[in-house]
Scaffold this motif. Structure first.
Motif, PDB file in Angstrom:
ATOM      1  N   GLY A  11      -2.782  -4.390 -21.731  1.00 12.91           N
ATOM      2  CA  GLY A  11      -3.627  -3.216 -21.528  1.00 12.91           C
ATOM      3  C   GLY A  11      -4.003  -3.050 -20.080  1.00 12.91           C
ATOM      4  N   LEU A  15       1.595   0.597 -12.240  1.00 12.57           N
ATOM      5  CA  LEU A  15       1.275   0.785 -10.819  1.00 12.57           C
ATOM      6  C   LEU A  15       1.336   2.258 -10.400  1.00 12.57           C
ATOM      7  N   VAL A  18      -2.000   3.945 -10.429  1.00 10.52           N
ATOM      8  CA  VAL A  18      -3.082   3.343  -9.633  1.00 10.52           C
ATOM      9  C   VAL A  18      -3.061   3.991  -8.246  1.00 10.52           C
ATOM     10  N   ILE A  20      -3.322   3.490  -5.006  1.00  9.12           N
ATOM     11  CA  ILE A  20      -3.324   2.445  -3.963  1.00  9.12           C
ATOM     12  C   ILE A  20      -3.818   3.007  -2.627  1.00  9.12           C
ATOM     13  N   LEU A  23      -7.524   3.470  -2.721  1.00  8.05           N
ATOM     14  CA  LEU A  23      -8.233   2.188  -2.665  1.00  8.05           C
ATOM     15  C   LEU A  23      -8.220   1.612  -1.256  1.00  8.05           C
ATOM     16  N   LYS A  24      -7.073   1.757  -0.595  1.00  2.00           N
ATOM     17  CA  LYS A  24      -6.966   1.251   0.773  1.00  2.00           C
ATOM     18  C   LYS A  24      -7.973   1.974   1.675  1.00  2.00           C
ATOM     19  N   SER A 206     -11.489  -1.779 -14.595  1.00  2.00           N
ATOM     20  CA  SER A 206     -10.095  -2.205 -14.774  1.00  2.00           C
ATOM     21  C   SER A 206      -9.245  -1.126 -15.432  1.00  2.00           C
ATOM     22  N   LYS A 207      -9.839  -0.326 -16.304  1.00  2.00           N
ATOM     23  CA  LYS A 207      -9.073   0.661 -17.065  1.00  2.00           C
ATOM     24  C   LYS A 207      -9.086   2.034 -16.408  1.00  2.00           C
ATOM     25  N   CYS A 210      -8.169  -0.122 -11.516  1.00  2.00           N
ATOM     26  CA  CYS A 210      -7.134  -1.148 -11.673  1.00  2.00           C
ATOM     27  C   CYS A 210      -7.820  -2.477 -11.948  1.00  2.00           C
ATOM     28  N   PRO A 211      -7.103  -3.417 -12.555  1.00  2.00           N
ATOM     29  CA  PRO A 211      -7.737  -4.700 -12.893  1.00  2.00           C
ATOM     30  C   PRO A 211      -7.939  -5.634 -11.697  1.00  2.00           C
ATOM     31  N   GLY A 212      -7.098  -5.515 -10.647  1.00  2.00           N
ATOM     32  CA  GLY A 212      -7.080  -6.521  -9.586  1.00  2.00           C
ATOM     33  C   GLY A 212      -8.360  -6.611  -8.776  1.00  2.00           C
ATOM     34  N   LEU A 213      -9.197  -5.586  -8.864  1.00  2.00           N
ATOM     35  CA  LEU A 213     -10.475  -5.656  -8.157  1.00  2.00           C
ATOM     36  C   LEU A 213     -11.555  -6.341  -8.998  1.00  2.00           C
ATOM     37  N   ARG A 214     -11.206  -6.686 -10.244  1.00  2.00           N
ATOM     38  CA  ARG A 214     -12.059  -7.524 -11.110  1.00  2.00           C
ATOM     39  C   ARG A 214     -13.523  -7.121 -11.034  1.00  2.00           C
ATOM     40  N   ALA A 243     -14.654  -6.273  -3.072  1.00  2.00           N
ATOM     41  CA  ALA A 243     -14.135  -5.476  -4.187  1.00  2.00           C
ATOM     42  C   ALA A 243     -15.161  -4.446  -4.644  1.00  2.00           C
ATOM     43  N   THR A 246     -15.564  -1.677  -2.167  1.00  2.00           N
ATOM     44  CA  THR A 246     -14.388  -0.805  -2.234  1.00  2.00           C
ATOM     45  C   THR A 246     -14.483   0.139  -3.438  1.00  2.00           C
TER      46      THR A 246
END
Lengths: 368, 368
Positions: A11, A15, A18, A20, A23-24, A206-207, A210-214, A243, A246
């Protein structure tokens, strides 16, 4: 296993949906605008501007919010605070596998209530309560439930809240999919209907990002949040400031709203393509038709067990999650299919592979 | 409290020695070079390239490394894995207050051994072992100890390791200050001398880069790290990928080495300025003279208690941490002074304020 596995298992957004670049840009603004707080320790309640943003989103006081390293960490704190060995806990059946695992690790006494097409069977919960069960917690995923894909009706929400007041237990409203509605009207959260401090709400970016920023969070009564904040301080001093800053910049700039639109649009389409393919290639199976979220639930019929099917499917190059992962017992004839990590052109091929794997299992059964 | 409090309380680098521009550039490269892994869930062992970088730095296999959300979180996992109620644990006296708190919360049975000018009293540890105490863990901060500011000699390291082998306990080598040496030669880590899987090493980028990215790590025997990885998965799925990818890019580019040089140079100077000011304004107090790190330890003499001094100091506009925070009992006549968050021009004024607060306490004592 095929080298180009099509995954209906996780889930997570693919990419391509997302943002990116957004986010950057948000990370750059975080460093430029607030270097001291991005670089510093911070405190366990989270990055203050994000905390305020979340409070405003949910219409609560800022001291009712705690931002965490992902919502699983929020769950862990909440379970540690409330669930002792043999504490009764009401869970949905089926429900998120990691919730079951977390509750079992704390040796909670699990009382599953069936998930119906309009959400958890609240009448069954009431029967449990009337029979003398006194839960510390009822865990509910109200919107686009993981894994069943269904949404709890307003009436059931009201009735569950009334039970929580009458029998004095906490409702853990686990709601990461809230913003990913494809159709129909938003329903009020249990949190917003709560007038008796019975609800602790959890969600996540995360949903929607994105999940990578937890980055996840809890919303609840201020005194309960203060207790969790103390546990969080003693565990990690503070969550990730980079995170969270951001995410805050991403939200403030409007990029979050655009990201939600992107994810919602893509997942609506993928959900429909998946349902169409299932009807075409697996006409004897039945699936839920979600109004939003990341998952649907597929019932295959009694003649196949997922303990055989899942490895056969992986051999054919398609990853699925077995229904057995989501229930205390049972689930042998069901799969959870996530349509979030696949693109529409992969979906029909993926379903054909599941169908071929089903045939493989039947052949091996009839041959044995 | 003065509006311009001078803080000797927190072990964090002041913003002027954090390379914000370098971190921003690293975050941009993280998004540009590896968007899928920055945005995705990842796994509980951490961002793979950073894990590999850490393994290479310490000369270990990659499966001996787990990267966490700050080293406190690493400590928490390690304590959860090893410390049960009444488990004997050897700790230094004094030691990091959050270590004591974490061990007490798990109801470990604490056995303090005194920190001497060349590190923990290993002979005292040996006596404990010979008396029949069988610790699960000895917690050691070998370099520029927090709070005492002293470094464990090579001979003591070797002797402690021999005891760990003979009596079969784990040494928790807690070493966040390793790279911040001002003078003298680096000593080998216990980790690198360990030939019997007795050492679990923890460190962090909080003291060499900045705390806000909350990135720490554990290095230990592969089977132990695998066990912790499972606990981490069940707690938060994965740590922060954006922060870890940013740290990785920062390290790979050479910015980390420059950052370490900056921090080391600044802290060497601040440490000296602080010692000079203490000798000038508090001639009757004695302090350690650290070879590196963030802290020194100040003994004030028997005529003042820090329970009175610390609030008096805050009234005078200077924040300190009481010695009592770092020991199971005692510490009433000592302070920990961090010279990391102050600039050199603040230090003499800060020490004068402590001296004035001491006078305040003495006056109030003689008047009572």
């Amino acid at each position: 296993m095929s080298s180009d596995v099509i995954s209906f298992s996780r889930g997570a957004p693919s990419l391509d949906i997302v943002d990116i670049e957004g986010l950057k840009a948000a990370a750059i603004r975080a460093f430029d605008e607030d270097p001291a707080r991005v670089a510093g320790y911070g405190t366990s309640v989270g990055y203050p501007p994000l905390r305020e943003w979340i409070a405003a989103k949910h219409g609560v006081d800022v001291d009712q919010v705690l931002v965490t390293n992902g919502s699983m960490q929020a769950d862990a704190f909440l379970f540690d605070a409330l669930v002792k060995p043999d504490s009764p806990v009401i869970v949905e059946r089926p429900t998120y596998d990691r919730t079951l695992l977390g509750l079992r690790q704390r040796r909670g006494q699990l009382h599953p209530v069936k998930v119906e097409s309009d959400g958890a069977d609240v009448a069954a919960a009431q029967s449990l309560l009337e029979s003398g069960v006194r839960p510390v917690l009822a865990h509910i995923i109200p919107n686009f439930q993981n894994p069943a894909g269904v949404t709890m009706s307003l009436q059931k929400r009201q009735r569950l809240l009334a039970l929580a007041k009458e029998y004095d237990f906490t409702i853990f409203e686990d709601d990461p999919y809230l913003d990913i509605r494809f159709r129909g009207e938003d329903l009020p959260t249990l949190l917003n209907m709560d007038d008796a401090d019975k609800v602790v709400f959890a969600s996540s970016f995360s949903k929607t990002v994105c999940p990578g920023l937890r980055t996840g969070y809890l919303v609840g009564p201020a005194d309960f949040i203060a207790k969790i904040a103390k546990m969080a301080t003693n565990t990690y001093i503070a969550p990730n400031m980079l995170a969270q800053a951001t995410i805050y910049q991403f939200a403030k700039s409007g990029a979050l709203e655009r990201s939600i639109e992107t994810v919602r649009g893509a997942l609506a389409e993928r959900s429909q393509v998946l349902q169409d393919a299932l009807h075409k290639y697996l006409p004897n199976a039945t699936c839920t038709s979600p109004d939003g979220g990341y998952f649907l639930w597929l019932d295959l019929g009694e003649d196949v067990t997922v303990d055989k099917l899942a490895p056969a499917a992986l051999k054919r190059g398609v990853a699925v999650v077995k229904g057995t992962d989501f229930v205390v017992d049972g689930g042998q004839h069901s799969l959870r299919l996530a349509y979030s990590a696949v693109t529409t052109d992969q979906i029909p091929e993926g379903v054909q592979r599941i169908a071929a794997a089903l045939d493989d299992c039947r052949v091996s059964d009839s041959g044995s």
